[in-house]
Enzyme design. Sequence first.
Site, short mmCIF file in Angstrom:
data_model
loop_
_atom_site.label_atom_id
_atom_site.label_comp_id
_atom_site.label_asym_id
_atom_site.label_seq_id
_atom_site.Cartn_x
_atom_site.Cartn_y
_atom_site.Cartn_z
CG ASP A 45 -2.10 0.87 0.96
OD1 ASP A 45 -3.29 0.14 1.01
OD2 ASP A 45 -2.15 1.87 0.76
CB ALA A 47 -1.70 3.75 3.83
CG ASP A 63 2.37 6.12 -5.90
OD1 ASP A 63 1.52 5.72 -6.59
OD2 ASP A 63 2.69 7.39 -5.89
N GLY A 85 -5.85 1.68 -4.86
CA GLY A 85 -6.32 2.59 -5.74
C GLY A 85 -7.22 3.53 -5.14
CB VAL A 86 -8.75 6.74 -6.45
CG1 VAL A 86 -10.14 7.47 -6.00
CG2 VAL A 86 -7.44 7.71 -6.17
CG HIS A 125 -19.74 3.04 -8.49
ND1 HIS A 125 -20.84 4.01 -8.16
CD2 HIS A 125 -19.34 2.41 -7.18
CE1 HIS A 125 -21.23 3.88 -6.89
NE2 HIS A 125 -20.36 3.04 -6.26
CE1 TYR A 148 -13.04 3.27 -7.45
CE2 TYR A 148 -15.62 3.23 -7.59
CZ TYR A 148 -14.42 2.89 -7.06
OH TYR A 148 -14.59 1.61 -6.53
CB SER A 177 -22.11 -1.49 -0.72
OG SER A 177 -22.91 -1.01 -1.87
NE ARG A 186 -25.80 2.51 -5.03
CZ ARG A 186 -24.66 2.11 -4.28
NH1 ARG A 186 -24.40 2.38 -2.93
NH2 ARG A 186 -23.82 1.57 -5.14
#
Length: 276
Positions: A45, A47, A63, A85-86, A125, A148, A177, A186
Amino acid sequence: MSDPSATTPTPSPWGRLLLTGAAGGLGKVLRERLKPFAHVLRVSDLAGLGEPQGPHEELVPCDLADKQAVDALLAGCDAVVHLGGVSVERPFEEVLEANIKGIFHVYEGARRHSVKRVVFASSNHVTGFYRQSEHLDATAPRRPDGYYGLSKSFGEDVAQFYFDRYGIETVSIRIGSSFPEPANRRMMSTWLSYDDLTRLVQKALFTPDVKHTVVYGMSANRDVWWDNGAAAHLGFVPKDSSEPFRAKVEAQPPVAPTDPNAIYQGGAFTAQGPFE
Ligand code: NAI
Ligand code: 15L
């Protein structure tokens, strides 16, 4: 944290398995639960990752936007669970670095270092602009709901290309989710329990001959929008359901019928941005 009944025994673990995004929400869950799936688990990661959790874990901070670093990250790996990732809608430039360049770097590393199997954390998404009244399977045309979602759609194309061109197999999981419990109405449809996530990742890692398979990651919820018939060969059978949380979720104030959370499968993501 780990539920031993969440998975069935693994016949032949991978040699070295890489987990990207290991410091994130799902990364923390899978870091624990992937242990039986490999002789060595390499976790990575941007982080902090803390200390190695036992002698069979390697920590390699990286990174994903740094091609050379990702190449070194993939060296010696046999399979990858790519979560890094984002993970929300963000300005394009951020998504470009972490997700679009990131997935390219992961597959280039996989090609260069003869990685056999990738499990890619794609997202619902990718098809977020379908209405909640529509039902679809993984063959439906994509309708990404933001930068995204576009990056995940690109990631699935990259996965297909690296299978067609280089034979690297991938299971792209369009996760709904995945949280401890569904947080809103949702998510009663999109929720994927951590135990079902683990079951699905296990199938994605060990089912033979997956080529590039796209599967939606959802539990056995009552009202679902997605049909996983095209991924039946994975043998994924979710065991959890959002139903036990219904009373708690429906005690929340109602959502206006004009709210994107009530209209689109991608919910609020469909209305975010532009970031000017
Ligand atoms: P998260 O945001 O908690 O974790 C993502 C991790 O990626 C973070 O630890 C972050 O530091 C790392 N990261 C970000 N940019 C990076 C970079 N340039 N280089 C290296 N690492 C970087 O997200 P979460 O919820 O754990 O999701 C994991 C994956 O699953 C993500 O790819 C997300 O898009 C996908 N996903 C998750 C869903 C969910 O419900 N949790 C639903 C759909 C997809
Ligand atoms: C995602 O792709 C996100 O990573 C996660 O944070 C949730 O927002 C999820 O989709 C969702 O649609 O609920």
